[in-house]
Write a protein that holds these residues in place. Sequence first.
Motif, short mmCIF file in Angstrom:
data_model
loop_
_atom_site.label_atom_id
_atom_site.label_comp_id
_atom_site.label_asym_id
_atom_site.label_seq_id
_atom_site.Cartn_x
_atom_site.Cartn_y
_atom_site.Cartn_z
N LEU A 227 17.77 -1.34 15.18
CA LEU A 227 18.19 -1.08 13.81
C LEU A 227 16.97 -1.01 12.89
O LEU A 227 15.92 -1.56 13.20
CB LEU A 227 19.15 -2.18 13.34
N PRO A 228 17.09 -0.32 11.76
CA PRO A 228 15.95 -0.16 10.84
C PRO A 228 15.43 -1.52 10.37
O PRO A 228 16.17 -2.48 10.22
CB PRO A 228 16.56 0.61 9.67
N ASP A 229 14.11 -1.56 10.11
CA ASP A 229 13.48 -2.81 9.69
C ASP A 229 13.26 -2.87 8.18
O ASP A 229 12.71 -3.84 7.67
CB ASP A 229 12.13 -2.98 10.40
N GLY A 230 13.69 -1.86 7.47
CA GLY A 230 13.58 -1.89 6.01
C GLY A 230 12.49 -1.01 5.44
O GLY A 230 12.50 -0.68 4.26
N GLY A 231 11.49 -0.61 6.24
CA GLY A 231 10.42 0.23 5.74
C GLY A 231 10.69 1.70 5.98
O GLY A 231 11.45 2.06 6.87
N GLY A 232 10.09 2.57 5.17
CA GLY A 232 10.24 4.01 5.38
C GLY A 232 11.42 4.59 4.65
O GLY A 232 12.22 3.88 4.03
N ASN A 233 11.57 5.92 4.74
CA ASN A 233 12.69 6.59 4.06
C ASN A 233 13.85 6.81 5.03
O ASN A 233 13.75 6.50 6.22
CB ASN A 233 12.22 7.91 3.43
N TRP A 234 14.91 7.39 4.52
CA TRP A 234 16.13 7.52 5.33
C TRP A 234 15.92 8.44 6.53
O TRP A 234 16.48 8.18 7.60
CB TRP A 234 17.30 8.00 4.47
N ARG A 235 15.10 9.47 6.39
CA ARG A 235 14.85 10.33 7.54
C ARG A 235 14.10 9.58 8.65
O ARG A 235 14.41 9.74 9.83
CB ARG A 235 14.06 11.58 7.12
N ASP A 236 13.12 8.77 8.25
CA ASP A 236 12.40 7.96 9.25
C ASP A 236 13.35 7.01 9.96
O ASP A 236 13.27 6.84 11.18
CB ASP A 236 11.28 7.15 8.57
N HIS A 237 14.24 6.39 9.20
CA HIS A 237 15.20 5.45 9.78
C HIS A 237 16.10 6.15 10.79
O HIS A 237 16.31 5.67 11.90
CB HIS A 237 16.05 4.81 8.68
N LEU A 238 16.69 7.29 10.37
CA LEU A 238 17.61 7.99 11.26
C LEU A 238 16.89 8.53 12.48
O LEU A 238 17.46 8.55 13.58
CB LEU A 238 18.31 9.13 10.51
N ARG A 239 15.64 8.96 12.31
CA ARG A 239 14.87 9.44 13.46
C ARG A 239 14.66 8.32 14.48
O ARG A 239 14.87 8.50 15.69
CB ARG A 239 13.54 10.01 12.99
N ARG A 240 14.25 7.15 14.01
CA ARG A 240 14.03 6.02 14.92
C ARG A 240 15.32 5.58 15.58
O ARG A 240 15.34 5.25 16.77
CB ARG A 240 13.37 4.85 14.17
N LEU A 241 16.40 5.56 14.81
CA LEU A 241 17.70 5.19 15.38
C LEU A 241 18.11 6.16 16.48
O LEU A 241 18.58 5.75 17.55
CB LEU A 241 18.77 5.16 14.29
N ALA A 242 17.97 7.45 16.22
CA ALA A 242 18.39 8.45 17.20
C ALA A 242 17.54 8.38 18.46
O ALA A 242 18.06 8.49 19.58
CB ALA A 242 18.31 9.86 16.59
N VAL A 243 16.24 8.18 18.31
CA VAL A 243 15.35 8.06 19.48
C VAL A 243 15.72 6.82 20.29
O VAL A 243 15.79 6.86 21.52
CB VAL A 243 13.88 8.01 19.04
N SER A 244 15.97 5.70 19.60
CA SER A 244 16.34 4.47 20.30
C SER A 244 17.69 4.62 21.00
O SER A 244 17.87 4.18 22.13
CB SER A 244 16.39 3.31 19.31
#
Length: 218
Positions: free
Chosen positions: A69-86
């Motif tokens: 899950l997102p750690d709070g840093g970055g913008n929404w695109r960064d968050h969704l990208r990391r979520l999708a990769v994970s």
Amino acid sequence: MPAGRSPLNRTRVVGAAVQLADASGMAAVTMRATAAALGVEAMSLYHHVANRADLVDGMVDAVFAEIELPDGGGNWRDHLRRLAVSARRALQRHPWATGLLDSRSKPGPATLRHHDSVLGILRRSGFSPTMAIHALSVVDSYLYGNVLQERSLPLDELRGQEPAAAQLLESLPGNEYPYLAEIAAGRAGPDPAPGPDDEFAFGLDLILGALTPDDPAA
């Protein structure tokens, strides 16, 4: 209980079922087989899971728990990208789960936490409830489709995309399919060609780049 054996609990039961599914697919996951993997009688499982459906609920929730899950840093695109990769990595580890993640009528805490987190990212970034659902749906559809497509490619038995491309190139008749031959030649050569991870990232960036919050100033 034999000496040295850990007490039976829901986590152990679900973990054993996940290992069975990873090794042999969902058809192998029965109450009897799960009990045998744990070295107990099938009736012992019913103290921890109500039935097979409840067991599958737990298995799906265990996969969601592996998605970072997102750690709070970055913008929404960064968050969704990391979520999708994970999420893609979790589904590569547990291919049986691809068609089950959104199928449960009784989602577990990890599942609810995941969805609430994603929706929260989008809502705080200016997406309306409707647009947040649209964004979540299109990203999930791309993710699941990509995982299914990758699983269908004969790369494992051919030991990678270079041998697969070389085999395709050899099988093409003459100059009848010049553009297929061009791509196959490029991917069969010594220079690294885009792999599945690169292809996934390219498509994901296209989707995330096209999504726009209803209120960008939020």
